[in-house]
Motif scaffolding. Structure first.
Motif, PDB file in Angstrom:
ATOM      1  N   SER A   1     -65.860  77.254  69.540  1.00  0.00           N
ATOM      2  CA  SER A   1     -66.592  76.252  69.110  1.00  0.00           C
ATOM      3  C   SER A   1     -68.006  76.353  68.427  1.00  0.00           C
ATOM      4  CB  SER A   1     -66.760  75.185  70.558  1.00  0.00           C
ATOM      5  OG  SER A   1     -65.617  74.818  70.982  1.00  0.00           O
ATOM      6  N   CYS A   2     -68.340  75.633  67.617  1.00  0.00           N
ATOM      7  CA  CYS A   2     -69.661  75.684  67.158  1.00  0.00           C
ATOM      8  C   CYS A   2     -70.292  74.378  66.875  1.00  0.00           C
ATOM      9  CB  CYS A   2     -69.504  76.451  65.779  1.00  0.00           C
ATOM     10  SG  CYS A   2     -71.178  76.508  64.902  1.00  0.00           S
TER      11      CYS A   2
ATOM     12  N   THR B   1     -69.245  69.364  65.733  1.00  0.00           N
ATOM     13  CA  THR B   1     -68.792  70.553  66.010  1.00  0.00           C
ATOM     14  C   THR B   1     -67.628  70.906  65.072  1.00  0.00           C
ATOM     15  OG1 THR B   1     -69.230  70.052  68.440  1.00  0.00           O
ATOM     16  CG2 THR B   1     -67.436  71.663  67.952  1.00  0.00           C
TER      17      THR B   1
ATOM     18  N   ARG C   1     -60.201  79.461  71.597  1.00  0.00           N
ATOM     19  CA  ARG C   1     -60.660  78.337  70.695  1.00  0.00           C
ATOM     20  C   ARG C   1     -62.342  78.498  70.924  1.00  0.00           C
ATOM     21  NH1 ARG C   1     -60.730  71.629  70.761  1.00  0.00           N
ATOM     22  NH2 ARG C   1     -62.425  72.055  72.470  1.00  0.00           N
TER      23      ARG C   1
ATOM     24  N   TYR D   1     -64.447  73.907  65.137  1.00  0.00           N
ATOM     25  CA  TYR D   1     -63.488  74.826  65.810  1.00  0.00           C
ATOM     26  C   TYR D   1     -62.765  75.910  65.242  1.00  0.00           C
ATOM     27  CZ  TYR D   1     -64.563  70.586  68.820  1.00  0.00           C
ATOM     28  OH  TYR D   1     -65.024  69.566  69.458  1.00  0.00           O
TER      29      TYR D   1
ATOM     30  N   ARG E   1     -62.796  70.373  62.515  1.00  0.00           N
ATOM     31  CA  ARG E   1     -63.861  69.825  62.856  1.00  0.00           C
ATOM     32  C   ARG E   1     -64.040  68.373  63.305  1.00  0.00           C
ATOM     33  NH1 ARG E   1     -67.068  70.305  57.442  1.00  0.00           N
ATOM     34  NH2 ARG E   1     -68.792  69.102  58.458  1.00  0.00           N
TER      35      ARG E   1
ATOM     36  N   CYS F   1     -70.048  81.239  62.908  1.00  0.00           N
ATOM     37  CA  CYS F   1     -69.977  80.118  62.205  1.00  0.00           C
ATOM     38  C   CYS F   1     -70.927  79.965  61.423  1.00  0.00           C
ATOM     39  CB  CYS F   1     -69.663  78.821  62.947  1.00  0.00           C
ATOM     40  SG  CYS F   1     -71.121  78.257  63.913  1.00  0.00           S
TER      41      CYS F   1
ATOM     42  N   TRP G   1     -66.109  80.067  59.051  1.00  0.00           N
ATOM     43  CA  TRP G   1     -65.968  80.949  60.238  1.00  0.00           C
ATOM     44  C   TRP G   1     -65.767  82.145  59.666  1.00  0.00           C
ATOM     45  CZ3 TRP G   1     -67.062  80.304  65.236  1.00  0.00           C
ATOM     46  CH2 TRP G   1     -66.845  79.193  65.626  1.00  0.00           C
TER      47      TRP G   1
ATOM     48  N   GLY H   1     -67.022  80.090  73.279  1.00  0.00           N
ATOM     49  CA  GLY H   1     -65.592  80.406  73.467  1.00  0.00           C
ATOM     50  C   GLY H   1     -65.085  81.894  73.152  1.00  0.00           C
TER      51      GLY H   1
ATOM     52  N   GLU I   1     -72.392  78.993  68.938  1.00  0.00           N
ATOM     53  CA  GLU I   1     -70.972  79.287  69.075  1.00  0.00           C
ATOM     54  C   GLU I   1     -70.783  79.567  70.824  1.00  0.00           C
ATOM     55  OE1 GLU I   1     -71.861  81.799  65.052  1.00  0.00           O
ATOM     56  OE2 GLU I   1     -72.729  81.746  67.127  1.00  0.00           O
TER      57      GLU I   1
ATOM     58  N   GLN J   1     -59.383  77.545  66.128  1.00  0.00           N
ATOM     59  CA  GLN J   1     -58.202  77.906  67.353  1.00  0.00           C
ATOM     60  C   GLN J   1     -57.307  78.993  67.036  1.00  0.00           C
ATOM     61  OE1 GLN J   1     -57.229  76.367  70.162  1.00  0.00           O
ATOM     62  NE2 GLN J   1     -55.774  77.960  70.445  1.00  0.00           N
TER      63      GLN J   1
END
Length: 127
Positions: free
Chosen positions: A21-22, A78, A19, A80, A72, A96, A36, A8, A6, A82
């Protein structure tokens, strides 16, 4: 070896956005629903958002509906999150996770449905 990394997280004022990310490696990303979760100090880990393999289905905990969006990119392995209109109560470590099942058109909201987890990223929202 499956890895979820992960990024962000950070410190943001109330009303701000982040945001997350993973990036997933070591497995076929688009075979698995993703989720998540978050864990605040002194509290149990809780579900935040989930998405099916193809992204056609999503689910959110009530407290983030209308503010958070999960997405995704299967080409980038990845997922996400947001996060908009952040509140101090959103402060937590965010994780995640990859679902243990291969079922298409499904998402999962229980911790036990996930078998791989990232290390977590801290999100702190100041008032």
């Amino acid at each position: 070896q499956v890895q979820l990394i992960e990024s962000g997280g950070g410190l943001v004022q109330a009303g701000g956005s982040l945001r997350l990310s993973c990036v997933v490696s070591g497995q076929t990303f688009n075979n698995h629903a993703m989720g998540w979760f978050r864990q605040a100090p002194g509290k149990e880990r809780e579900f935040v958002a989930a998405m099916s393999q193809s992204g056609d289905l999503t689910m959110y905990v009530d407290s983030v509906k209308g503010r958070f969006t999960i997405s995704r990119d299967n080409a980038k392995n990845t997922v996400y999150l947001q996060m908009n209109s952040l509140k101090p109560e959103d402060t937590a470590v965010y994780y995640c996770a990859s679902a243990r099942y291969y079922t298409s058109h499904a998402y999962y909201t229980e911790i036990a449905d996930y078998n791989y987890w990232g290390q977590g990223t801290q999100v702190t929202v100041s008032s």
